[in-house]
Scaffold this active site. Structure first.
Site, short mmCIF file in Angstrom:
data_model
loop_
_atom_site.label_atom_id
_atom_site.label_comp_id
_atom_site.label_asym_id
_atom_site.label_seq_id
_atom_site.Cartn_x
_atom_site.Cartn_y
_atom_site.Cartn_z
N LYS A 192 -6.70 2.81 -6.40
CA LYS A 192 -5.46 2.36 -5.75
C LYS A 192 -4.53 3.53 -5.45
CE LYS A 192 -2.75 2.71 -9.61
NZ LYS A 192 -1.37 3.22 -9.82
N THR A 249 1.78 0.10 -6.18
CA THR A 249 1.67 1.54 -5.92
C THR A 249 1.84 1.86 -4.45
OG1 THR A 249 0.11 1.63 -7.77
CG2 THR A 249 0.23 3.57 -6.39
#
Length: 332
Positions: A192, A249
């Site tokens: 990610k 994120t």
């Protein structure tokens, strides 16, 4: 009282140390940098977590043997490039009865091991063993340090170990779930960060919410394909350590990876971006291993590969979108 040693005095390690201490755990922080420890012990504050005050009950040491002695849980919160060296230092002092929790996110380029696998590898080399649990999810340190509601996953094939971590870390503002897919949980936490670099680059180039949503969604598709090829559980990637961590994120200005990507989109070099962010950008560290995993498992990961080409100087950031949009049309 549960006794916990936290290895690492960065924002995530200290945010967790504070959370645990405030909620009745006996917490000792270890760092290889004595000046960090002196500052924390005297000011009770962390320079990158403004507004947070550390309890006076917390202990600090630069002696890793002292940190390990008599603890129920050892929490690895050092940046991913230092997990192996820290595990090597700590291994002689770790007992079979101790639980090890890893919160560092990454994949080692040379071995393609996750962080918990690195810890197990170092323990095995020194004829030691312990139960290792990965703790991962959408958890910015800046919010955990302020007791803002947060959900996370404790992952281990050893369900009793995961439940023990769940019990030790759960608080009124920090809810811990469990699963048995440790590798998938860790893979999500590493990849990610690479996708967040891609989103940041797009934002830096002036693209909008449509592009952001597309990169997050297709990035999760790439992560899922890789994880399934590696034997992970598909549902992991729609959960907290998959889509959850990816969303936070890729959308929060607390994200170092998103910030670094935006700087790259603005034309900064990799080194300039790292310097300006001022903290470890885990996506840059994880990128080579993510590309090698894609090749090893024969998985198509065009977003990850585009980020690699941009950082490697083989593709201009301004040309990356045309490259992705111009791929052969296909079913979703």
């Amino acid at each position: 009282m549960i006794k916990i040693a936290v290895f690492g005095a960065g924002t995530w390690g200290i945010a967790l140390a504070r959370l645990l201490a405030v909620n009745g755990r006996d917490v000792t922080v270890w760092s290889a940098i004595p000046t960090e420890l002196k500052s924390l012990s005297t000011t009770h504050r962390h320079p990158n977590l403004p507004g947070m005050e550390l309890p006076s009950t917390m202990h600090y040491t630069a002696d890793i043997a002292e940190a390990c002695a008599g603890k129920d849980i050892l929490l690895f919160a050092v940046p991913s490039p230092f997990v192996r060296s820290t595990a090597k230092k700590a291994a002689p002092y770790i007992s079979d009865s101790q639980l090890i929790v890893d919160v560092a996110k990454g994949i080692e380029d040379k071995t393609l091991m996750t962080m918990s696998e690195i810890i197990e590898d170092e323990l095995t080399k020194q004829k030691r063993s312990a139960r290792v649990v990965a703790l991962s999810g959408p958890t910015h340190a800046e919010e955990v340090a302020r007791d803002m509601p947060t959900l996370i996953v404790a992952a281990s094939e050893d369900e009793e170990a995961a439940k023990a971590v769940q019990k030790a870390f759960s608080t009124p503002t920090f809810r811990v779930y469990t699963n048995t897919d440790r590798r998938g949980t860790e893979l999500g936490g590493a990849v990610k960060n690479v996708i967040a670099l891609a989103v940041g680059i797009a934002l830096g180039l002036g693209y909008g919410d449509n592009a952001k949503a597309a990169l997050i969604t297709r990035g999760n598709a790439e992560l899922s394909r890789l994880g399934i090829a590696m034997g992970c559980k598909p549902e992991t990637f729609s959960g907290l350590s998959g889509m959850g961590d990816l969303i936070v994120t890729c959308t929060s200005m607390h994200s170092r990876n998103l910030h670094a990507g935006m700087l790259l989109g603005h034309g900064k070099t990799v080194e300039e971006a790292k310097t300006e962010v001022g903290q470890v950008v885990e996506g840059i560290n994880a990128l080579p291993a993510a590309c090698r995993l894609a090749k090893k498992y024969k998985v198509d990961m065009p977003i990850v590969q585009s980020v690699d080409a941009i950082l490697g100087g083989r593709l201009a950031a301004s040309n990356a979108l045309a490259s992705l949009m111009g791929r052969d049309l296909k079913r979703e």
